[in-house]
Design a protein around this motif. Sequence first.
Motif, PDB file in Angstrom:
ATOM      1  N   THR A  14      31.082  34.301  46.814  1.00 38.65           N
ATOM      2  CA  THR A  14      31.215  34.902  48.460  1.00 38.65           C
ATOM      3  C   THR A  14      31.662  36.293  47.642  1.00 38.65           C
ATOM      4  O   THR A  14      32.587  36.911  46.788  1.00 38.65           O
ATOM      5  N   CYS A  74      30.733  29.190  56.454  1.00 38.56           N
ATOM      6  CA  CYS A  74      30.708  29.570  55.158  1.00 38.56           C
ATOM      7  C   CYS A  74      30.034  28.463  54.391  1.00 38.56           C
ATOM      8  O   CYS A  74      29.352  28.005  52.679  1.00 38.56           O
ATOM      9  N   ASN A  89      35.194  31.777  45.081  1.00 41.87           N
ATOM     10  CA  ASN A  89      35.885  32.347  46.469  1.00 41.87           C
ATOM     11  C   ASN A  89      36.356  33.740  46.436  1.00 41.87           C
ATOM     12  O   ASN A  89      37.580  33.585  45.379  1.00 41.87           O
ATOM     13  N   ALA A 118      37.861  29.576  51.190  1.00 45.04           N
ATOM     14  CA  ALA A 118      37.550  28.972  50.310  1.00 45.04           C
ATOM     15  C   ALA A 118      38.185  27.827  50.151  1.00 45.04           C
ATOM     16  O   ALA A 118      37.463  26.489  49.432  1.00 45.04           O
ATOM     17  N   ASN A 139      38.838  30.563  42.355  1.00 46.49           N
ATOM     18  CA  ASN A 139      39.642  31.346  43.324  1.00 46.49           C
ATOM     19  C   ASN A 139      40.101  32.255  42.669  1.00 46.49           C
ATOM     20  O   ASN A 139      41.161  32.687  42.175  1.00 46.49           O
TER      21      ASN A 139
END
Length: 260
Positions: A14, A74, A89, A118, A139
């Motif tokens: 992302t 998302c 993420n 996330a 993440n």
Amino acid sequence: MSDATLRGKRAIVTGSNSGIGLGVAEALAAVGAEVVINSFTDRDEDHALAKELADRHGVAARYIAADMSKPADCRALVEKAGGCDILVNNAGIQHVARIEEFPRDKWDAIIAINMNSAFHTTAAALPGMYAAGWGRVINIASAHGLTASPYKSAYVAAKHGVVGLTKVTALEAAGKGITANAICPGYVLTPLVEAQIPDQMKTHDMDRETVIREVMLQRQPSKQFATVEQIGGTAVFLCSEAAAQITGTTISVDGGWTAL
Ligand code: NAD
């Protein structure tokens, strides 16, 4: 690592039309992963970036526009990608102000983009990973997921939240071939950070090197920026078999910041 290590795996990154996200997408593509890059814009140059990645690394690459401040976007990103084996993420924004002056809309946007997204992408991606018996959730948190600075209330809260979400993801997925970890970068020289240097030089009446050392890297003992390639390399490592038992933890790439 051989250049075919992640062949057959699909990665979604992302917020990856610039900076760390693009660096991570590049590193994953370089070891054979199919990559889906993303931001909220839908310009020709966004799609061209994906084509360049595909051409450079001989992998499939797509750009899918989705606004990470919106829960439905998302989840739609993961669906449109056809699920993923690797979810990174990374989308994030920043705003700096004292708590009592912090604009409410900035607080909401930072919490939504830097943390809530996330949760939504992970929720959408996990069923496919469970079905495949393999998955990596990575993440991109921050040194600010482990420590605080004044004037960054929303960012620090969101990044601490992401570290917490990472641990819960790891526990729920434990033993199923899926790991979840957070990379915690210190200052990384992205175009965004580079663009701040001229202003800081003016504000502090310092030359470039002094601003970098004394202002920007004040809390980074190495006095060197981390690079997007180093963050990308860390993500590739987390996807490797060597990292299969590394889960629910944070990896700092911060030149010693959080050792202080
Ligand atoms: P950047 O601004 O270059 O990248 C941010 C990316 O997020 C961009 O691609 C942008 O288009 C995207 N984005 C912003 N809002 C979005 C939205 N609503 N929907 C989808 N995408 C959106 O910044 P960066 O420095 O590469 O930061 C990337 C991540 O790394 C962020 O989460 C940031 O907090 C984290 N980080 C950066 C540093 C650093 O020093 N640069 C340090 C620690 C952590």
